[in-house]
Design an enzyme around this catalytic site. Structure first.
Site, PDB file in Angstrom:
ATOM      1  N   TYR A  91      46.346  32.785  40.672  1.00 45.99           N
ATOM      2  CA  TYR A  91      46.923  31.905  41.702  1.00 45.99           C
ATOM      3  C   TYR A  91      48.357  31.537  41.353  1.00 45.99           C
ATOM      4  CZ  TYR A  91      42.395  31.200  43.946  1.00 45.99           C
ATOM      5  OH  TYR A  91      41.210  31.396  44.626  1.00 45.99           O
ATOM      6  N   LYS A 149      40.004  38.226  45.684  1.00 48.09           N
ATOM      7  CA  LYS A 149      40.893  38.384  44.547  1.00 48.09           C
ATOM      8  C   LYS A 149      40.100  38.198  43.263  1.00 48.09           C
ATOM      9  CE  LYS A 149      40.919  34.994  42.615  1.00 48.09           C
ATOM     10  NZ  LYS A 149      39.779  34.224  41.984  1.00 48.09           N
TER      11      LYS A 149
HETATM   12  P1  NAD Z   1      29.190  34.004  42.130  1.00 51.76           P
HETATM   13  O1  NAD Z   1      28.649  34.316  40.776  1.00 51.76           O
HETATM   14  O2  NAD Z   1      28.935  32.661  42.704  1.00 51.76           O
HETATM   15  O3  NAD Z   1      28.667  35.082  43.185  1.00 51.76           O
HETATM   16  C1  NAD Z   1      28.652  36.464  42.896  1.00 51.76           C
HETATM   17  C2  NAD Z   1      27.630  37.163  43.761  1.00 51.76           C
HETATM   18  O4  NAD Z   1      27.532  38.520  43.341  1.00 51.76           O
HETATM   19  C3  NAD Z   1      26.208  36.569  43.640  1.00 51.76           C
HETATM   20  O5  NAD Z   1      25.646  36.502  44.913  1.00 51.76           O
HETATM   21  C4  NAD Z   1      25.472  37.572  42.773  1.00 51.76           C
HETATM   22  O6  NAD Z   1      24.083  37.638  43.062  1.00 51.76           O
HETATM   23  C5  NAD Z   1      26.152  38.873  43.156  1.00 51.76           C
HETATM   24  N1  NAD Z   1      26.063  39.910  42.125  1.00 51.76           N
HETATM   25  C6  NAD Z   1      25.744  41.205  42.360  1.00 51.76           C
HETATM   26  N2  NAD Z   1      25.706  41.907  41.225  1.00 51.76           N
HETATM   27  C7  NAD Z   1      26.001  41.048  40.240  1.00 51.76           C
HETATM   28  C8  NAD Z   1      26.089  41.183  38.835  1.00 51.76           C
HETATM   29  N3  NAD Z   1      25.909  42.362  38.227  1.00 51.76           N
HETATM   30  N4  NAD Z   1      26.391  40.086  38.111  1.00 51.76           N
HETATM   31  C9  NAD Z   1      26.621  38.886  38.714  1.00 51.76           C
HETATM   32  N5  NAD Z   1      26.551  38.707  40.049  1.00 51.76           N
HETATM   33  C10 NAD Z   1      26.222  39.770  40.804  1.00 51.76           C
HETATM   34  O7  NAD Z   1      30.752  34.314  42.050  1.00 51.76           O
HETATM   35  P2  NAD Z   1      31.898  33.743  43.020  1.00 51.76           P
HETATM   36  O8  NAD Z   1      32.475  32.519  42.430  1.00 51.76           O
HETATM   37  O9  NAD Z   1      31.412  33.692  44.410  1.00 51.76           O
HETATM   38  O10 NAD Z   1      33.011  34.895  42.849  1.00 51.76           O
HETATM   39  C11 NAD Z   1      32.902  36.125  43.536  1.00 51.76           C
HETATM   40  C12 NAD Z   1      34.316  36.709  43.737  1.00 51.76           C
HETATM   41  O11 NAD Z   1      35.065  35.808  44.532  1.00 51.76           O
HETATM   42  C13 NAD Z   1      35.105  36.898  42.443  1.00 51.76           C
HETATM   43  O12 NAD Z   1      35.862  38.077  42.524  1.00 51.76           O
HETATM   44  C14 NAD Z   1      36.030  35.694  42.396  1.00 51.76           C
HETATM   45  O13 NAD Z   1      37.255  35.953  41.725  1.00 51.76           O
HETATM   46  C15 NAD Z   1      36.271  35.449  43.864  1.00 51.76           C
HETATM   47  N6  NAD Z   1      36.541  34.025  44.149  1.00 51.76           N
HETATM   48  C16 NAD Z   1      37.527  33.719  45.008  1.00 51.76           C
HETATM   49  C17 NAD Z   1      37.824  32.399  45.290  1.00 51.76           C
HETATM   50  C18 NAD Z   1      38.875  32.051  46.294  1.00 51.76           C
HETATM   51  O14 NAD Z   1      39.186  30.873  46.443  1.00 51.76           O
HETATM   52  N7  NAD Z   1      39.419  33.022  47.016  1.00 51.76           N
HETATM   53  C19 NAD Z   1      37.107  31.376  44.657  1.00 51.76           C
HETATM   54  C20 NAD Z   1      36.062  31.718  43.813  1.00 51.76           C
HETATM   55  C21 NAD Z   1      35.782  33.048  43.568  1.00 51.76           C
END
Ligand code: NAD
Length: 360
Positions: A213, A129
């Site tokens: 959420y 999401k």
């Molecule tokens: P994060 O920044 O920790 O991870 C993102 C990943 O994408 C990294 O591995 C990064 O290297 C990669 N990536 C590839 N291209 C990129 C770019 N151009 N810029 C930045 N990163 C790039 O982020 P996250 O917190 O893991 O969030 C990722 C997704 O998961 C989002 O859509 C967020 O809304 C969702 N999320 C969901 C929950 C949940 O509880 N369901 C919690 C946190 C995040």
């Protein structure tokens, strides 16, 4: 025809009992569903151990721009070297029979591209999401998965979480009486430099990330879609973090039954992720509601007080979610949070921004 609240309660009881009851596979399947994880960031580090705890799912592929990280995780999860991909050769997953599905854990605006590419490679998709950053992308993702005859589930982990499901059941069973209003919030004080404050990658500010959420919870708690939304957005901290996206959004939703929900989200303060529901027979509260563990359900309704802290530990939410999607794939069932559920939130988010005067 005018619906009264009792009619809505009946509707909810029929529809929601089906929509929000988790399906957990009773037996170990002949073959576990193999997932390729796209984007090895923070949420992937919860999903991967969660999937490993299931009886029906395993991680069989990695897609990353960081080969070192991918190799370290491949060793930890027993993933073959040939199943490590990067963003350029991602489409070659089509030829890999160990990969049944793709888990998209990238920044928001990249969800559409990788979901569509995965579908074209013939793989099912579990997408984080928010589903996308606009309605057109969300519709294109659903269409691509339909055209490729693969399933699409949005990773709304709270739909599979027992405390949330119990709150919904209490409401559906009428123990709260006629629900009158809901309060919900979720926010945090964001660090500078995060992709989450880059509009091109995030789509918008805290509403896309954590406000969703509250929006989603109000919809499953009522079992209704909001018919009227009004919203305000603001920037208070002019410290460079909010040149691109808003800092705060507060919005009110009126549902067809008359329930009014008031929600807040922010990137400028630590804000409890919770919901509280008031009905004619009492109230219930889940606080914290949206953390990965430590959820607590309290209430005083129909003459009974409850206080039920959840003892489940992270990554149980991710385990339940993976278990559900794999079960659906192994048994030809539709997931409880399909692409259409993500699309509904996208449409409401669009309306919240329209009301707040923000173009997305
Ligand atoms: P994060 O920044 O920790 O991870 C993102 C990943 O994408 C990294 O591995 C990064 O290297 C990669 N990536 C590839 N291209 C990129 C770019 N151009 N810029 C930045 N990163 C790039 O982020 P996250 O917190 O893991 O969030 C990722 C997704 O998961 C989002 O859509 C967020 O809304 C969702 N999320 C969901 C929950 C949940 O509880 N369901 C919690 C946190 C995040």
């Amino acid at each position: 025809m005018l619906w009264n609240r009792r009619d809505f309660a009946k509707l909810g009881a029929i529809g929601l009992a089906a929509r929000y009851t988790p399906i957990i596979s009773a037996q170990t399947p002949a073959k576990k569903t193999g997932y390729a994880v796209v984007g090895l960031g923070r949420i992937a580090s919860h999903f991967m151990p969660g999937a490993r705890m299931t009886t029906n799912s395993q991680i069989t592929g990695l897609v990353s721009g960081h080969p070192d990280k991918a190799q370290r995780l491949a060793a930890e999860y027993g993933i073959a070297k040939e199943s490590i991909y990067n963003y350029e050769n991602f489409d070659e997953i089509a030829k890999n029979p160990a990969i049944d599905a793709v888990y998209v854990a990238l920044p928001n605006s990249m969800h559409a591209e990788y979901t569509i590419r995965a579908a074209k490679a013939g793989k099912h998709v579990l997408c984080e999401k928010p589903m996308a950053t606009n309605v057109a992308d969300a519709e294109a993702m659903i269409a691509a998965c339909k055209a490729a005859n693969v399933k699409l589930m949005i990773a709304y982990r709270c739909h599979y979480e027992p405390t949330h499901l119990k709150a919904v059941k209490i409401i559906r069973d009428g123990l709260l009486g006629n629900v009158q209003s809901i309060q919900s919030s979720f926010g945090f004080n964001i660090a500078p430099g995060e992709w989450r404050i880059n509009k091109k990658l995030a789509g918008g500010g805290p509403l896309f990330d954590v406000g969703i959420y509250s929006l989603n919870a109000c919809r499953y708690l009522t079992g209704e879609e909001p018919e009227h939304i009004s919203a305000y957005a603001s920037v208070i901290d002019h410290d460079g973090r909010f040149n691109d996206v808003e800092e705060n959004v507060s919005w009110t939703m009126r549902f067809p039954s008359g329930v009014v929900a008031s929600c807040n989200t922010t990137y400028g303060a630590q804000m409890d992720g919770f919901f509280r529901v008031y009905g004619s027979k009492g109230w219930l509260d889940v606080n914290p509601a949206f953390n990965y563990d430590g959820l607590r359900l309290t209430g005083n309704f129909s003459g009974t007080k409850i206080d039920e802290p959840s003892t489940a530990k992270d990554p149980s939410h991710f385990q339940a979610q993976a278990e559900h999607f794999s079960h659906c794939l192994q048994n030809g069932l539709e997931p409880k949070s399909p692409g259409e559920e993500g699309l509904r939130d996208m449409r409401h988010i669009t309306e919240i921004y329209r009301s707040a005067g923000i173009k997305i």
